[in-house]
Design an enzyme around this catalytic site. Structure first.
Site, PDB file in Angstrom:
ATOM      1  N   ASP A 172       0.864  -1.173   0.000  1.00 22.61           N
ATOM      2  CA  ASP A 172       0.000   0.000   0.000  1.00 22.61           C
ATOM      3  C   ASP A 172       0.908   1.232   0.000  1.00 22.61           C
ATOM      4  O   ASP A 172       2.119   1.118   0.246  1.00 22.61           O
ATOM      5  CB  ASP A 172      -0.887  -0.043   1.247  1.00 22.61           C
ATOM      6  CG  ASP A 172      -1.750   1.190   1.376  1.00 22.61           C
ATOM      7  OD1 ASP A 172      -2.429   1.542   0.397  1.00 22.61           O
ATOM      8  OD2 ASP A 172      -1.730   1.816   2.455  1.00 22.61           O
TER       9      ASP A 172
ATOM     10  N   ASP B 287      -0.260   5.151   0.949  1.00 23.90           N
ATOM     11  CA  ASP B 287      -0.571   6.096   2.026  1.00 23.90           C
ATOM     12  C   ASP B 287      -0.679   5.379   3.372  1.00 23.90           C
ATOM     13  O   ASP B 287      -1.449   4.427   3.517  1.00 23.90           O
ATOM     14  CB  ASP B 287      -1.901   6.812   1.746  1.00 23.90           C
ATOM     15  CG  ASP B 287      -1.849   7.650   0.481  1.00 23.90           C
ATOM     16  OD1 ASP B 287      -0.820   8.295   0.248  1.00 23.90           O
ATOM     17  OD2 ASP B 287      -2.837   7.651  -0.274  1.00 23.90           O
TER      18      ASP B 287
ATOM     19  N   ASP C 255      -1.361  -0.815   5.976  1.00 21.09           N
ATOM     20  CA  ASP C 255      -1.700  -0.294   7.304  1.00 21.09           C
ATOM     21  C   ASP C 255      -3.196  -0.314   7.583  1.00 21.09           C
ATOM     22  O   ASP C 255      -3.622   0.046   8.678  1.00 21.09           O
ATOM     23  CB  ASP C 255      -1.218   1.149   7.410  1.00 21.09           C
ATOM     24  CG  ASP C 255      -1.936   2.042   6.387  1.00 21.09           C
ATOM     25  OD1 ASP C 255      -1.806   1.772   5.174  1.00 21.09           O
ATOM     26  OD2 ASP C 255      -2.647   2.971   6.801  1.00 21.09           O
TER      27      ASP C 255
END
Length: 230
Positions: A13, A15, A180
């Site tokens: 990922d 961001d 995250d």
């Protein structure tokens, strides 16, 4: 043999995983809200809204600032009007305040040198993803870059990960998703691939461990150590 020993490719990922982009996303959000004569929102609120793409972020911001339901016809019409402005503001200031998380560049280089094939799988629009990777010197490390609009569906749908499996001719045991957010873990589970959840990013205020990834890491550098120790 450990299940980790099968891993040949890693999808990351962006961001909240590689880059803390909330300061610039918040600035673009507030510039857009100001044009609408709506109150400003905090970085902390924007942090809790990130993860489902630019349109959903702005939808949540408009709903909060205007106190209108997210799915109301009035808000949807307003959203359609303001999205070009948000995209303009964010495109102008992709890297004004955003930061690379500690040890990201070093760890990615180590993983590349160790022979892992790397990809970006983000819900951020592709037009912003590539310039941001370039700005932080990450662009040469990834064999594939998938933005939220690169395919018909984005995370938590498994389509981006299934695309990588097909593109790279990998078995499901050979791909790892690192992120995250619960969207990353849900996508991994739906694609039947392994996942690592990072504790420091954006996950709507929830403990990433609640999504039951295969491993949880507090620091980005722990990913490499984890793989190497298996």
């Amino acid at each position: 043999m450990s299940q980790w020993a099968n891993i040949k490719a890693i999808a990351f990922d962006l961001d909240g995983t590689l880059i803390d982009s909330v300061p610039d996303l918040a600035a673009a959000t507030n510039a857009t809200l100001a044009e609408c004569n709506l109150p400003q929102v905090s970085d902390a609120l924007v942090r809790s809204w990130v993860g489902n793409g630019a349109q959903v972020l702005m939808q949540r911001a408009l709903s909060f600032a205007s106190e209108k339901p997210e799915n109301s016809a009035e808000l949807q019409a307003q959203l359609e009007q303001v999205m070009p402005r948000f995209m303009h503001y964010y495109g102008e200031h992709l890297q004004q305040h955003s930061l690379l998380y500690p040890h990201v560049l070093k760890t990615l280089k180590q993983l590349t040198q160790a022979g892992y094939q790397l990809a970006i799988v983000t819900n951020k629009p592709y037009r912003f993803t590539v310039p941001l990777l370039t700005a932080f010197g990450l662009d040469g490390l990834f064999s594939e870059v998938l933005g939220g609009d690169s395919l018909a569906k984005m995370k938590p749908d498994p389509m981006p990960l299934q695309h990588l499996l097909q593109q790279w001719q990998l078995d499901t045991t050979q791909l790892l998703m690192v992120g995250d957010s619960k969207n990353d873990i849900l996508a991994a589970k739906a694609a039947n691939v392994m996942s690592i959840g990072l504790t420091y990013g954006y996950n709507y205020g929830e403990d990433i461990g609640l999504s039951n990834p295969d491993a949880v890491c507090e620091h980005f550098s722990d990913i490499g150590k984890y793989l190497q120790s298996q």
